[in-house]
Design a protein around this motif. Structure first.
Motif, PDB file in Angstrom:
ATOM      1  N   GLN A 151     -19.587   3.094  -1.958  1.00 52.90           N
ATOM      2  CA  GLN A 151     -18.946   3.728  -3.101  1.00 52.90           C
ATOM      3  C   GLN A 151     -19.920   4.733  -3.726  1.00 52.90           C
ATOM      4  O   GLN A 151     -21.127   4.675  -3.464  1.00 52.90           O
ATOM      5  CB  GLN A 151     -18.488   2.705  -4.134  1.00 52.90           C
ATOM      6  CG  GLN A 151     -19.600   1.887  -4.740  1.00 52.90           C
ATOM      7  CD  GLN A 151     -19.060   0.855  -5.712  1.00 52.90           C
ATOM      8  OE1 GLN A 151     -17.871   0.537  -5.719  1.00 52.90           O
ATOM      9  NE2 GLN A 151     -19.928   0.320  -6.542  1.00 52.90           N
ATOM     10  N   GLU A 172      -8.045  10.554  -0.744  1.00 47.33           N
ATOM     11  CA  GLU A 172      -7.246   9.388  -1.106  1.00 47.33           C
ATOM     12  C   GLU A 172      -5.824   9.532  -0.593  1.00 47.33           C
ATOM     13  O   GLU A 172      -5.239   8.564  -0.063  1.00 47.33           O
ATOM     14  CB  GLU A 172      -7.239   9.195  -2.620  1.00 47.33           C
ATOM     15  CG  GLU A 172      -6.479   7.941  -3.054  1.00 47.33           C
ATOM     16  CD  GLU A 172      -6.501   7.748  -4.563  1.00 47.33           C
ATOM     17  OE1 GLU A 172      -6.800   6.636  -5.024  1.00 47.33           O
ATOM     18  OE2 GLU A 172      -6.204   8.724  -5.286  1.00 47.33           O
ATOM     19  N   GLY A 221      -5.517   8.553   2.814  1.00 42.74           N
ATOM     20  CA  GLY A 221      -5.742   7.137   3.066  1.00 42.74           C
ATOM     21  C   GLY A 221      -7.157   6.756   3.439  1.00 42.74           C
ATOM     22  O   GLY A 221      -7.402   5.622   3.867  1.00 42.74           O
ATOM     23  N   ARG A 232     -10.362   5.111  -1.776  1.00 41.64           N
ATOM     24  CA  ARG A 232      -9.590   4.848  -2.991  1.00 41.64           C
ATOM     25  C   ARG A 232     -10.428   5.296  -4.187  1.00 41.64           C
ATOM     26  O   ARG A 232     -11.641   5.056  -4.236  1.00 41.64           O
ATOM     27  CB  ARG A 232      -9.207   3.379  -3.112  1.00 41.64           C
ATOM     28  CG  ARG A 232     -10.369   2.404  -3.128  1.00 41.64           C
ATOM     29  CD  ARG A 232      -9.886   0.958  -3.060  1.00 41.64           C
ATOM     30  NE  ARG A 232     -10.994   0.010  -3.002  1.00 41.64           N
ATOM     31  CZ  ARG A 232     -11.537  -0.593  -4.051  1.00 41.64           C
ATOM     32  NH1 ARG A 232     -11.062  -0.359  -5.266  1.00 41.64           N
ATOM     33  NH2 ARG A 232     -12.532  -1.446  -3.908  1.00 41.64           N
ATOM     34  N   LYS A 233      -9.787   5.975  -5.106  1.00 46.34           N
ATOM     35  CA  LYS A 233     -10.486   6.402  -6.302  1.00 46.34           C
ATOM     36  C   LYS A 233     -10.622   5.222  -7.257  1.00 46.34           C
ATOM     37  O   LYS A 233      -9.696   4.424  -7.412  1.00 46.34           O
ATOM     38  CB  LYS A 233      -9.739   7.553  -6.970  1.00 46.34           C
ATOM     39  CG  LYS A 233      -9.750   8.852  -6.153  1.00 46.34           C
ATOM     40  CD  LYS A 233      -9.160  10.019  -6.936  1.00 46.34           C
ATOM     41  CE  LYS A 233     -10.094  10.493  -8.016  1.00 46.34           C
ATOM     42  NZ  LYS A 233      -9.584  11.713  -8.707  1.00 46.34           N
ATOM     43  N   ALA A 262     -15.383   6.964  -6.315  1.00 45.80           N
ATOM     44  CA  ALA A 262     -14.542   6.570  -5.194  1.00 45.80           C
ATOM     45  C   ALA A 262     -15.214   5.455  -4.416  1.00 45.80           C
ATOM     46  O   ALA A 262     -16.437   5.291  -4.445  1.00 45.80           O
ATOM     47  CB  ALA A 262     -14.278   7.761  -4.277  1.00 45.80           C
ATOM     48  N   SER A 320      -9.650  -3.424  -0.812  1.00 41.41           N
ATOM     49  CA  SER A 320      -9.015  -4.072  -1.957  1.00 41.41           C
ATOM     50  C   SER A 320      -7.716  -4.677  -1.450  1.00 41.41           C
ATOM     51  O   SER A 320      -7.412  -4.624  -0.263  1.00 41.41           O
ATOM     52  CB  SER A 320      -8.731  -3.056  -3.068  1.00 41.41           C
ATOM     53  OG  SER A 320      -7.665  -2.189  -2.697  1.00 41.41           O
ATOM     54  N   PHE A 345      -5.886  -1.587  -0.189  1.00 44.70           N
ATOM     55  CA  PHE A 345      -6.604  -0.598   0.610  1.00 44.70           C
ATOM     56  C   PHE A 345      -7.491  -1.293   1.633  1.00 44.70           C
ATOM     57  O   PHE A 345      -8.307  -2.147   1.273  1.00 44.70           O
ATOM     58  CB  PHE A 345      -7.458   0.292  -0.294  1.00 44.70           C
ATOM     59  CG  PHE A 345      -8.326   1.281   0.431  1.00 44.70           C
ATOM     60  CD1 PHE A 345      -7.824   2.502   0.826  1.00 44.70           C
ATOM     61  CD2 PHE A 345      -9.651   0.974   0.714  1.00 44.70           C
ATOM     62  CE1 PHE A 345      -8.618   3.415   1.494  1.00 44.70           C
ATOM     63  CE2 PHE A 345     -10.460   1.876   1.379  1.00 44.70           C
ATOM     64  CZ  PHE A 345      -9.937   3.102   1.772  1.00 44.70           C
ATOM     65  N   GLN A 365      -3.278  -5.046   4.466  1.00 44.22           N
ATOM     66  CA  GLN A 365      -2.826  -4.056   3.503  1.00 44.22           C
ATOM     67  C   GLN A 365      -1.764  -3.105   4.056  1.00 44.22           C
ATOM     68  O   GLN A 365      -1.027  -2.490   3.284  1.00 44.22           O
ATOM     69  CB  GLN A 365      -4.021  -3.213   3.019  1.00 44.22           C
ATOM     70  CG  GLN A 365      -5.079  -4.004   2.277  1.00 44.22           C
ATOM     71  CD  GLN A 365      -6.158  -4.568   3.191  1.00 44.22           C
ATOM     72  OE1 GLN A 365      -5.955  -4.707   4.404  1.00 44.22           O
ATOM     73  NE2 GLN A 365      -7.297  -4.902   2.633  1.00 44.22           N
TER      74      GLN A 365
END
Length: 256
Positions: free
Chosen positions: A19, A44, A47, A50-51, A56, A61, A64, A184
């Motif tokens: 990150q 983002e 794909g 993710r911000k 970012a 997650s 994601f 996901q």
């Protein structure tokens, strides 16, 4: 610096760092924070990341999944142990399915001693590893290529899987919650489910960090697998849930 080169540079930096903040990226690439925001929006939308607040992340997650290149660098020693142990489930002459996951994909390099084999995969890394290998009948699943997952998905891949049968399938999953596996991405889930239907025996390979995570889409109950292989024993409470659900858990410790 052109925007596509800068965005590639952002992705390469995130592959190592996981990150980054907008301020750090602006300084690193010599552009305004507004330019960085536009780059992150574009990446983002495609794909690839993710911000998050102030920057970012390429880390997973519930919504994601990380880029294939990032996942390849995570828990590498454990994944190698799992792949080596999984080879014991294969006999020469069998038909083997290997999914798109970086963990299951590690099996490919161990297959030379088990030839002849038929290998079915949508994993481009597996296809490249085995292409032209003597004694390996390679069936590469068609479909739409996903750069993020480094594999093939969609209607063509699904139609191919529906027409094939295999002795054994090796799958990976991004999240284990309770006694169930999750992922996901719905297209990835669909491909994995069809691989399970196509195979007589099914094994799930997951590094220990996947336990206790969740993701948007339910894949399957873990009891659907002949065994779940992991590299470290889960917490006692997690193990109790798995035992109660009838999950066959194989812990592949170092030196085993």
């Amino acid at each position: 610096m052109k925007s596509d080169i800068r965005r590639q540079g952002i992705m390469e930096f995130l592959m190592d760092a996981g990150q980054a903040g907008v301020d750090d990226l602006a300084l690193r690439f010599g552009v305004s924070k507004m330019t960085v925001h536009r780059d992150l929006d574009e990446l983002e939308e495609s794909g690839f990341l993710r911000k998050v607040r102030g920057g970012a992340s390429i880390q997973p997650s519930s919504l994601f999944e990380s880029d294939f290149r990032y996942r390849q660098k995570q828990a590498t020693e454990e994944k190698q142990r799992l792949a080596a142990a999984a080879v014991a489930m294969i006999e020469p002459g069998q038909t083997v399915i290997i999914d798109d996951g970086s963990t299951a994909g590690g099996i490919a390099r161990h297959l030379a001693d088990l030839r002849p084999l038929t290998v079915i995969s949508n994993n481009l890394a597996v296809i490249q590893e085995l292409a032209g290998a003597g004694g390996i009948n390679l069936i590469a699943l068609g479909g739409q290529y996903s750069k993020k997952f480094h594999g093939f998905f969609g209607l063509l891949a699904e139609a191919s899987l529906k027409s094939l049968r295999a002795d054994v399938a090796f799958l990976s999953s991004s999240a284990i919650h309770g006694a169930s596996a999750f992922h996901q991405d719905q297209e990835v889930v669909q491909a994995k489910r069809l691989m399970m239907v196509a195979a007589t025996h099914k094994y799930l390979l997951v590094d220990h960090g996947k336990f206790g995570r969740t993701a948007l889409h339910f894949l399957t109950d873990l009891s659907a697998f002949d065994a779940v292989l992991t590299g470290r024993a889960p917490e006692p409470g997690v193990r109790a849930v798995l035992d109660a659900a009838g999950v066959s858990l194989m812990v592949i410790e170092k030196g085993s």
